[in-house]
Write a protein that holds these residues in place. Structure first.
Motif, short mmCIF file in Angstrom:
data_model
loop_
_atom_site.label_atom_id
_atom_site.label_comp_id
_atom_site.label_asym_id
_atom_site.label_seq_id
_atom_site.Cartn_x
_atom_site.Cartn_y
_atom_site.Cartn_z
N GLN A 54 0.83 -1.21 0.00
CA GLN A 54 0.00 0.00 0.00
C GLN A 54 0.87 1.26 0.00
N TYR A 55 2.13 1.11 0.40
CA TYR A 55 3.02 2.26 0.54
C TYR A 55 4.10 2.32 -0.54
N PHE A 56 4.45 1.17 -1.12
CA PHE A 56 5.56 1.12 -2.07
C PHE A 56 5.05 0.83 -3.48
N SER A 57 5.42 1.68 -4.42
CA SER A 57 5.11 1.42 -5.81
C SER A 57 6.24 0.60 -6.43
N ARG A 58 5.97 0.04 -7.58
CA ARG A 58 7.00 -0.72 -8.29
C ARG A 58 8.20 0.17 -8.62
N ARG A 59 7.95 1.39 -9.02
CA ARG A 59 9.04 2.31 -9.37
C ARG A 59 9.92 2.60 -8.15
N ALA A 60 9.33 2.60 -6.96
CA ALA A 60 10.10 2.92 -5.76
C ALA A 60 11.07 1.82 -5.38
N VAL B 243 11.19 -7.69 -2.65
CA VAL B 243 11.84 -7.71 -3.96
C VAL B 243 13.02 -8.68 -3.91
N ASP B 244 13.06 -9.59 -4.88
CA ASP B 244 14.17 -10.53 -5.01
C ASP B 244 14.98 -10.22 -6.26
N GLY C 33 19.74 12.64 -2.36
CA GLY C 33 20.52 13.83 -2.03
C GLY C 33 21.43 14.28 -3.15
N SER C 34 21.83 13.34 -4.03
CA SER C 34 22.69 13.67 -5.16
C SER C 34 21.88 14.10 -6.39
N GLY C 35 20.59 13.89 -6.35
CA GLY C 35 19.72 14.35 -7.43
C GLY C 35 19.72 13.50 -8.67
N PHE C 36 20.01 12.19 -8.53
CA PHE C 36 19.91 11.33 -9.70
C PHE C 36 19.55 9.92 -9.29
N MET C 37 19.03 9.19 -10.22
CA MET C 37 18.60 7.81 -10.14
C MET C 37 17.08 7.74 -9.95
N PRO C 38 16.38 7.43 -11.04
CA PRO C 38 14.92 7.30 -10.94
C PRO C 38 14.53 6.27 -9.88
N GLY C 39 13.56 6.61 -9.09
CA GLY C 39 13.04 5.70 -8.08
C GLY C 39 13.60 5.93 -6.69
N ALA C 40 14.78 6.54 -6.57
CA ALA C 40 15.41 6.69 -5.26
C ALA C 40 14.59 7.57 -4.33
N THR C 41 14.11 8.70 -4.85
CA THR C 41 13.31 9.60 -4.03
C THR C 41 12.02 8.92 -3.60
N GLN C 42 11.40 8.18 -4.53
CA GLN C 42 10.16 7.48 -4.19
C GLN C 42 10.38 6.47 -3.06
N LEU C 43 11.51 5.75 -3.10
CA LEU C 43 11.78 4.78 -2.05
C LEU C 43 11.99 5.47 -0.71
N LEU C 44 12.75 6.54 -0.69
CA LEU C 44 13.00 7.26 0.56
C LEU C 44 11.70 7.76 1.16
N TYR C 45 10.89 8.43 0.35
CA TYR C 45 9.63 8.98 0.84
C TYR C 45 8.69 7.85 1.28
N SER C 46 8.62 6.80 0.47
CA SER C 46 7.71 5.69 0.78
C SER C 46 8.12 4.97 2.06
N ALA C 47 9.42 4.79 2.26
CA ALA C 47 9.89 4.10 3.46
C ALA C 47 9.54 4.90 4.72
N LEU C 48 9.69 6.22 4.66
CA LEU C 48 9.34 7.05 5.80
C LEU C 48 7.82 7.05 6.03
N TYR C 49 7.07 7.06 4.94
CA TYR C 49 5.61 7.01 5.06
C TYR C 49 5.17 5.69 5.70
N TRP C 50 5.78 4.59 5.25
CA TRP C 50 5.47 3.29 5.84
C TRP C 50 5.84 3.26 7.33
N ALA C 51 7.02 3.78 7.64
CA ALA C 51 7.52 3.73 9.01
C ALA C 51 6.62 4.51 9.98
N THR C 52 6.02 5.59 9.50
CA THR C 52 5.23 6.45 10.38
C THR C 52 3.74 6.15 10.33
N SER C 53 3.35 5.13 9.57
CA SER C 53 1.93 4.81 9.42
C SER C 53 1.63 3.46 10.06
#
Length: 216
Positions: free
Chosen positions: A128-134, A153-154, A190-210
């Motif tokens: 519910q918190y993580f998309s495939r792209r993340a 993910v394997d 933080g370096s501003g590159f790699m598709p999906g990295a920002t989504q994973l960071l945000y999603s992980a924090l959202y999962w952790a706090t929900s």
């Protein structure tokens, strides 16, 4: 996504002062989480004593992380949530973590290579918190989850066999919740590159706090 964060939570961000880690701490989108920075060198394990959530930023030195291991485990046993990001050689310092390095396929979306990453456990509530792209973009090794943990993910070999997990959740071996991944979202966000990295960071924090349990 971050607007739902419970700002009453004490969220420690363990870091080493790198440009990517400092840029992440300065990200306005993460301000609602009120991340409490703790430097891996100048902080002490006692700084984790009240933490509801501990974020172990990626790309920290294993020899510096060793002295934090007991305190992180103590928070888990008291019901806290821990996010343990990648390129930290968790298998060398974090008890119960088994990890092997693997060469990564950096630009598979440009080269057309098979990234060999396969989503798992489709019915798990975490989806519910993580998309495939993340969760499918990158990795720096494979993990062998402990019994009772769930891989999301394997990584598979070129012949199609399962090689190991690159992201798993352990909600059974302690009173807390543990997310371990070999991806390094803080560095790439933080370096501003790699598709999906920002989504994973945000999603992980959202999962952790929900929906987590309040630790003691």
């Amino acid at each position: 996504m971050t607007g739902t964060a419970d700002t009453a939570l004490d969220i420690v961000f363990l870091h080493g002062g790198s440009h990517a880690q400092l840029a992440t701490l300065a990200d306005p989108a993460l301000a609602p989480y009120r991340l409490r920075p703790v430097h891996i060198r100048t902080g002490t394990p006692a700084d984790l004593g009240t933490a509801d959530i501990v974020v172990v930023s990626d790309r920290l030195r294993p020899d510096l992380l060793i002295r934090w291991a007991d305190s992180i485990h103590e928070r888990l046993h008291r019901g806290a949530t821990v996010l343990l990001f990648g390129e930290n050689s968790a298998g060398r310092w974090f008890p119960g973590s088994r990890e092997q390095s693997r060469p990564t396929v950096f630009w598979w979306w440009r080269t057309g290579e098979d990234h060999r990453l396969r989503p798992r456990s489709p019915g798990h509530p975490a989806w519910q918190y993580f998309s495939r792209r993340a969760v499918i973009w990158h990795y720096h090794g494979v993990l062998e989850p402990p019994e009772g943990a769930v891989s999301l993910v394997d990584l598979h070999t070129e012949t199609g066999d399962r090689d190991g997990s690159i992201l798993y959740l352990d909600e059974t071996t302690t009173a807390g919740r543990l997310l371990v991944t070999t991806m390094d979202p803080v560095y790439h966000h933080g370096s501003g590159f790699m598709p999906g990295a920002t989504q994973l960071l945000y999603s992980a924090l959202y999962w952790a706090t929900s929906g987590g349990r309040k630790p003691c």
